[in-house]
Design a protein around this motif. Structure first.
Motif, short mmCIF file in Angstrom:
data_model
loop_
_atom_site.label_atom_id
_atom_site.label_comp_id
_atom_site.label_asym_id
_atom_site.label_seq_id
_atom_site.Cartn_x
_atom_site.Cartn_y
_atom_site.Cartn_z
N ARG A 1 5.63 -6.05 -3.62
CA ARG A 1 4.56 -5.06 -3.59
C ARG A 1 3.26 -5.64 -4.14
O ARG A 1 2.17 -5.38 -3.59
N SER A 2 3.36 -6.41 -5.21
CA SER A 2 2.16 -7.05 -5.76
C SER A 2 1.54 -8.00 -4.74
O SER A 2 0.31 -8.05 -4.57
N ALA A 3 2.38 -8.77 -4.06
CA ALA A 3 1.92 -9.74 -3.08
C ALA A 3 1.18 -9.06 -1.93
O ALA A 3 0.17 -9.58 -1.43
N ARG A 4 1.66 -7.90 -1.51
CA ARG A 4 1.00 -7.18 -0.42
C ARG A 4 -0.43 -6.80 -0.81
O ARG A 4 -1.34 -6.84 0.02
N LEU A 5 -0.63 -6.42 -2.07
CA LEU A 5 -1.96 -6.01 -2.51
C LEU A 5 -2.97 -7.16 -2.42
O LEU A 5 -4.15 -6.94 -2.15
N LEU A 6 -2.51 -8.40 -2.64
CA LEU A 6 -3.41 -9.55 -2.57
C LEU A 6 -3.30 -10.29 -1.24
O LEU A 6 -3.80 -11.41 -1.10
N LEU A 7 -2.66 -9.66 -0.25
CA LEU A 7 -2.52 -10.25 1.08
C LEU A 7 -1.87 -11.64 1.02
O LEU A 7 -2.26 -12.56 1.74
N LEU A 8 -0.89 -11.76 0.15
CA LEU A 8 -0.11 -13.00 0.05
C LEU A 8 1.02 -12.92 1.06
O LEU A 8 1.97 -12.14 0.90
N LYS A 9 0.91 -13.70 2.12
CA LYS A 9 1.81 -13.59 3.25
C LYS A 9 2.75 -14.79 3.34
O LYS A 9 2.59 -15.79 2.64
N ASP A 10 3.74 -14.65 4.24
CA ASP A 10 4.68 -15.75 4.54
C ASP A 10 5.53 -16.15 3.35
O ASP A 10 5.96 -17.31 3.25
N LEU A 11 5.79 -15.21 2.46
CA LEU A 11 6.70 -15.49 1.34
C LEU A 11 8.15 -15.26 1.79
O LEU A 11 8.41 -14.49 2.72
N PRO A 12 9.11 -15.91 1.15
CA PRO A 12 10.51 -15.65 1.47
C PRO A 12 10.83 -14.17 1.24
O PRO A 12 10.32 -13.56 0.30
N ARG A 13 11.66 -13.61 2.11
CA ARG A 13 12.09 -12.24 1.92
C ARG A 13 13.02 -12.15 0.71
O ARG A 13 13.48 -13.17 0.20
#
Length: 321
Positions: free
Chosen positions: A74-86
């Motif tokens: 959820r934190s990553a979505r806020l900073l548009l951090l994409k392509d992280l492992p699920r």
């Protein structure tokens, strides 16, 4: 120094030798990023602090791993951090890293997703779009480092950053400059930590932890609308207090002046675990020491994270599997 639960306070940390960095396992000394890294320059990274505990039979279990990883997503979505492992892959990476590091004692896990470098065709500047994503995960041996007999907190003049300025629910690295300023001010006057008010003048949290107070036998903690982190340890404490102690837990605003009329206070966070606050500014809360409710919740928490309370086995992820 030993606490009342029987565990000796340890040195803050001892780094493990191997680190995960952008899809590779590398020696910690070689896990380097360029000085031009966007997150290093602008604080555009998110992280989690996760603990693993050795149980009575010697098995190492990560506490509430999936809940931490969900919050990281959820934190990553806020900073548009994409392509992280699920989440399943991230879980597997962390468990594999702990095994590679031969972790067998209480450990701390720090996954950090960060803005890495400008993508082709995107110009220089402070931005979130057009920047690649990196992922680093390090682990280290870390036992308890806060005293069971309580700490002294100052009410900081630095206010907690409002959610409308920087998302309070996300663990964004740049926001911790706010915490660092408050902690530095508190320690310079001989205190252990700082309690931070929000822009409305009500209690928010400490520099790295959520805050609970006890008044007339009721457990009270600021609501999420008070510009606080949605803490996983906070949620654990609320669950244990209600289900195991039968306490009424109230989420409401706590004013500045009310802090000096509470019966007990304690901090709750992954790093500090559950630590009693016995003095706020010059006000001693318990002349006789740590209060009964703080003591009971701390004991329940430490039993739970070590697997001694099988009712909450769902919160433990074994490293050995």
């Amino acid at each position: 120094m030993a606490d009342s639960f029987g565990a000796a306070l340890s040195a803050p940390h001892k780094p493990h030798p191997w680190v995960y960095l952008d899809s590779e396992i590398v020696a910690a000394a070689e896990a380097l990023v360029p000085t031009t890294t966007q997150a290093f320059n602008y604080g555009t990274a998110v992280f989690e602090g996760i603990r693993a505990y050795a149980s009575g039979n010697g098995e190492l279990n990560v506490f509430r791993l999936d809940d931490h990883l969900k919050r990281l997503e959820r934190s990553a979505r806020l900073l548009l951090l994409k392509d992280l492992p699920r989440l399943p892959e991230m879980r597997a990476i962390i468990l594999d890293l702990l095994r590679r590091n031969q972790a067998s004692t209480d450990s701390y896990i720090r996954p950090l997703a960060y803005k890495k470098a400008l993508l082709p065709g995107f110009g220089f500047g402070v931005k979130l779009t057009g920047v690649s994503t990196g992922l680093a995960i390090n682990t280290l041996a870390m036992g308890a480092y806060m005293p069971a007999d309580g700490i002294h907190c100052a009410v900081s003049s630095w206010r907690r950053i409002p959610d409308s300025s920087l998302p309070a629910r996300a663990k964004i690295t740049g926001s911790y400059a706010n915490s660092a300023l408050a902690m530095e001010s508190a320690q310079r006057i001989g205190c252990d930590d700082a309690l931070m008010l929000n822009v409305h003048g009500n209690l928010a949290e400490s520099t790295t932890s959520n805050v609970f107070v006890v008044r007339d036998g009721q457990l009270i903690t600021p609501p999420l609308s008070a510009h606080i982190l949605e803490g996983i340890t906070r949620d654990t404490v609320i669950t244990l207090a209600r289900d195991e102690l039968g306490l009424k837990v109230i989420e409401r605003d706590v004013s500045f002046s009310e802090l000096f009329s509470v019966d007990e206070c304690f901090l709750a966070g992954t790093g500090v675990e559950v630590v009693p606050v016995t003095q706020i500014d010059d006000c001693k809360l318990q002349e006789s020491g740590v209060g009964e409710i703080s003591t009971a919740i701390r004991r329940l928490y430490l039993e739970t994270v070590r697997g001694l309370n099988t009712k909450y086995a769902r919160w433990l992820t074994p490293v050995s599997n």
